[in-house]
Design a protein around this motif. Structure first.
Motif, mmCIF file in Angstrom:
data_model
loop_
_atom_site.group_PDB
_atom_site.id
_atom_site.type_symbol
_atom_site.label_atom_id
_atom_site.label_comp_id
_atom_site.label_asym_id
_atom_site.label_seq_id
_atom_site.Cartn_x
_atom_site.Cartn_y
_atom_site.Cartn_z
ATOM 1 N N LEU A 25 18.141 8.564 20.918
ATOM 2 C CA LEU A 25 17.634 8.139 22.237
ATOM 3 C C LEU A 25 17.400 9.377 23.105
ATOM 4 O O LEU A 25 16.372 9.527 23.754
ATOM 5 C CB LEU A 25 18.649 7.227 22.936
ATOM 6 N N ARG A 26 18.362 10.259 23.095
ATOM 7 C CA ARG A 26 18.281 11.473 23.921
ATOM 8 C C ARG A 26 17.185 12.416 23.416
ATOM 9 O O ARG A 26 16.417 12.986 24.195
ATOM 10 C CB ARG A 26 19.660 12.168 23.894
ATOM 11 N N GLU A 27 17.114 12.548 22.108
ATOM 12 C CA GLU A 27 16.198 13.552 21.544
ATOM 13 C C GLU A 27 14.728 13.141 21.602
ATOM 14 O O GLU A 27 13.847 13.982 21.455
ATOM 15 C CB GLU A 27 16.618 13.886 20.108
ATOM 16 N N GLY B 232 19.231 15.500 31.323
ATOM 17 C CA GLY B 232 19.580 16.899 31.062
ATOM 18 C C GLY B 232 21.060 17.124 30.871
ATOM 19 O O GLY B 232 21.828 16.189 30.618
ATOM 20 N N HIS B 233 21.412 18.376 31.012
ATOM 21 C CA HIS B 233 22.725 18.850 30.602
ATOM 22 C C HIS B 233 23.650 18.890 31.822
ATOM 23 O O HIS B 233 23.868 19.949 32.412
ATOM 24 C CB HIS B 233 22.562 20.218 29.949
ATOM 25 N N LEU B 234 24.154 17.713 32.181
ATOM 26 C CA LEU B 234 24.924 17.604 33.425
ATOM 27 C C LEU B 234 26.105 18.582 33.434
ATOM 28 O O LEU B 234 26.403 19.190 34.447
ATOM 29 C CB LEU B 234 25.429 16.169 33.605
ATOM 30 N N LEU C 35 19.351 20.156 34.944
ATOM 31 C CA LEU C 35 18.605 18.910 34.753
ATOM 32 C C LEU C 35 17.146 19.205 34.438
ATOM 33 O O LEU C 35 16.575 20.173 34.954
ATOM 34 C CB LEU C 35 18.649 18.061 36.027
ATOM 35 N N HIS C 36 16.564 18.370 33.596
ATOM 36 C CA HIS C 36 15.113 18.396 33.410
ATOM 37 C C HIS C 36 14.561 17.364 34.388
ATOM 38 O O HIS C 36 14.550 16.162 34.105
ATOM 39 C CB HIS C 36 14.771 18.106 31.955
ATOM 40 N N TYR C 37 14.184 17.855 35.541
ATOM 41 C CA TYR C 37 13.695 16.975 36.610
ATOM 42 C C TYR C 37 12.188 16.838 36.427
ATOM 43 O O TYR C 37 11.380 17.436 37.142
ATOM 44 C CB TYR C 37 14.057 17.571 37.986
ATOM 45 N N ALA D 87 16.615 27.033 34.079
ATOM 46 C CA ALA D 87 17.997 27.121 33.614
ATOM 47 C C ALA D 87 18.069 27.536 32.160
ATOM 48 O O ALA D 87 18.977 28.250 31.746
ATOM 49 C CB ALA D 87 18.686 25.781 33.816
ATOM 50 N N GLU D 88 17.087 27.066 31.326
ATOM 51 C CA GLU D 88 17.233 27.342 29.892
ATOM 52 C C GLU D 88 15.915 27.531 29.157
ATOM 53 O O GLU D 88 15.918 28.014 28.035
ATOM 54 C CB GLU D 88 18.050 26.227 29.209
ATOM 55 N N HIS D 89 14.794 27.163 29.740
ATOM 56 C CA HIS D 89 13.525 27.263 28.999
ATOM 57 C C HIS D 89 12.820 28.595 29.187
ATOM 58 O O HIS D 89 11.973 28.961 28.378
ATOM 59 C CB HIS D 89 12.553 26.151 29.425
ATOM 60 N N GLY D 90 13.129 29.288 30.260
ATOM 61 C CA GLY D 90 12.455 30.551 30.530
ATOM 62 C C GLY D 90 11.261 30.374 31.451
ATOM 63 O O GLY D 90 10.912 29.268 31.868
#
Ligand code: 2HG
Ligand code: ZN
Length: 462
Positions: free
Chosen positions: A325-327, A374-376, A381-383, A413-416
């Motif tokens: 579900l998440r992926e 996202g990664h609470l 968060l992926h807003y 935060a994590e994608h660059g």
């Protein structure tokens, strides 16, 4: 001149490893298909020495180099511009695992090794490479390191940066910088490898790395919980940390809207129906007993109103279906329409206020779907916003990022930064911070040939 460069590249890697025209098309566009480029060619070296020779040839001819490994990034960092003059340097043939040390708990591998392949090789020795991403079946280590990738396990093990012990880099002048010391402790001067991690190929090309492994956790527990609000999700996180401590290896927040998109576009149904917010938690341990603690924790959380419903996976297959579900959220979002991605982080405690403020900022724009997940546990968060075709996605980016700035957050935060956020970084970072970054870039890559126009605005060069 281009013809000379093409012949020199063919002499280095053999003609079959220099791709042009249609053969190069798959390397010219990013996963989101937002940045279609046009390379002079794609060159596929098979060794560090060949990478170095390719770089020297490009320097000689003044051609920009775009390093590319799995090309799964979401910020357009690994694709060329449309000038037809840049060389895509694909690391996909550099796919050897050089060594695994189960006692020292390290894995040394080349940049083109697929993350999942590296994880499987570690697992065969009872070890775990704790970088877990939805794209791990195609993401390659070079890109994972170059973007300092995050993912679901950051909460427990840190970002990629925290897991890199050694690095081999080809510099913009074609020299090989061997930082492959693979020591747990090494305080002898500046930690230069950290400069290249997260630099997105703008300072050099990562060709190999030594990564830190951890013991394979024998017992894993996955739970999906419905919560009434992001505030309740934070209370649940605090409780889980108290009860399960370092065993928590993922703590993801998922909006009901995200689950709705996954159901609509992939037919995957959540076992918990209804509700605005959900938490997907994973805990893992080498020791037994996790389940009892988690059941008790969830029971207490339900009683305290921090969770309103919950399921604990009974089997590996059930856990996998919860994670599915998440992926699938990113792909479901892609199918739903045009999207503006915001890979933000704010201090954890500010998440509820940030969400309220961002929603308020976007309220006047009609027709938006807020796909928030996202990664609470990391405050990341992926807003993401799905919008009508006619909406101005850059204006939406600015609205959201202004709210992020108000809360002292980060716009990536994590994608660059890639090319997607170059303008926003320039707009929002302090001038002296940007100036220092440009000075470093100028020092290490004076000709400006390494991944031009990514992360920082171009200053001359190809
Ligand atoms: C994830 O957490 C990835 O699934 C992708 O970082 C996020 O689609 C996105 O924006
Ligand atoms: Zn993510």
């Amino acid at each position: 001149m281009n013809q000379d460069l093409l012949s020199e590249l063919a002499a280095i890697v053999s003609p079959s490893q220099v791709l042009t025209g249609e053969d190069a098309a798959g390397y010219a566009i990013d996963w989101r298909k937002l940045f279609p480029g046009k390379p002079l060619c794609v060159v596929r070296p098979g060794s560090t020495e060949e990478v170095a020779a390719v770089v020297r040839a490009c320097v000689k001819h003044g051609a920009g180099i775009v390093p590319q490994s799995g090309n799964t990034g979401l910020a357009g960092g690994a694709v060329p511009d449309s000038s037809g003059a840049q060389v895509v340097l694909s690391l996909s043939r550099m796919n050897r695992i050089r060594a695994i040390d189960p006692v020292g708990m390290t894995l040394c591998a080349e940049a083109g090794v697929i993350l999942q392949t590296a994880k499987e090789a570690a697992a065969e020795k009872g070890r775990f490479l704790p970088i877990s991403l939805a794209a791990e079946g195609s993401a390659m280590l070079g890109g994972v390191i170059a973007t300092n990738a995050g993912g679901i396990n950051v909460l427990r093990y840190g970002m990629t940066r925290a897991l890199v012990l050694g690095l081999e880099v080809v510099l913009p002048n074609g020299e090989v910088l061997d930082l492959q010391r693979s020591l747990r402790k090494d305080n002898a001067g500046y930690d230069l490898k950290q400069l290249f991690i997260g630099a997105e190929g703008t300072l050099g090309i990562v060709t190999a790395a030594t990564l830190r492994l951890v013991p394979q956790q024998r017992n894993t527990l996955t739970a999906l919980m419905a919560v009434e609000s992001p505030q309740a999700a934070l209370a649940l996180l605090a409780r889980a940390q108290t009860e399960l401590g370092d065993n928590i290896s993922a703590f993801e927040l998922i909006s009901g809207i995200s689950l709705g998109l996954v159901e609509q576009h992939f037919g995957l149904k959540s076992p918990l129906q209804g509700g605005n917010w959900f938490v997907l938690m994973e805990a893992a341990s080498t020791l037994p007993g996790l389940r009892d603690v988690a059941e008790e924790m969830l029971g207490a959380a339900l009683e305290a109103g921090e969770a309103v419903d919950g399921v604990i996976a009974e089997s590996g297959a059930q856990a996998a279906s919860l994670w599915a579900l998440r992926e699938h959220i990113t792909e479901a979002e892609g199918r739903a329409g045009k999207g503006a991605k915001h890979d933000i982080s704010v201090p954890l405690i500010e998440i509820p206020a940030f969400l309220a403020a961002a929603e308020e900022a976007l309220a006047p724009t009609p027709g938006l779907i807020l796909n928030v997940f996202g990664h609470l546990g990391d405050g990341n968060l992926h807003y993401n916003v799905v919008m009508p075709k006619t909406a101005d996605s850059e204006a939406i980016n600015r609205l959201v990022h202004d709210v992020v700035a108000r809360f002292g957050g980060s716009i990536s935060a994590e994608h660059g930064i890639g090319q997607y956020r170059v303008g926003e970084l320039a707009r929002l970072r302090a001038p002296n911070e940007l100036a220092l970054a440009q000075a470093l870039k100028g020092l290490i890559d004076p000709e400006g040939i390494m991944n031009p126009g990514k992360v920082l605005a171009r200053r001359g060069g190809p």
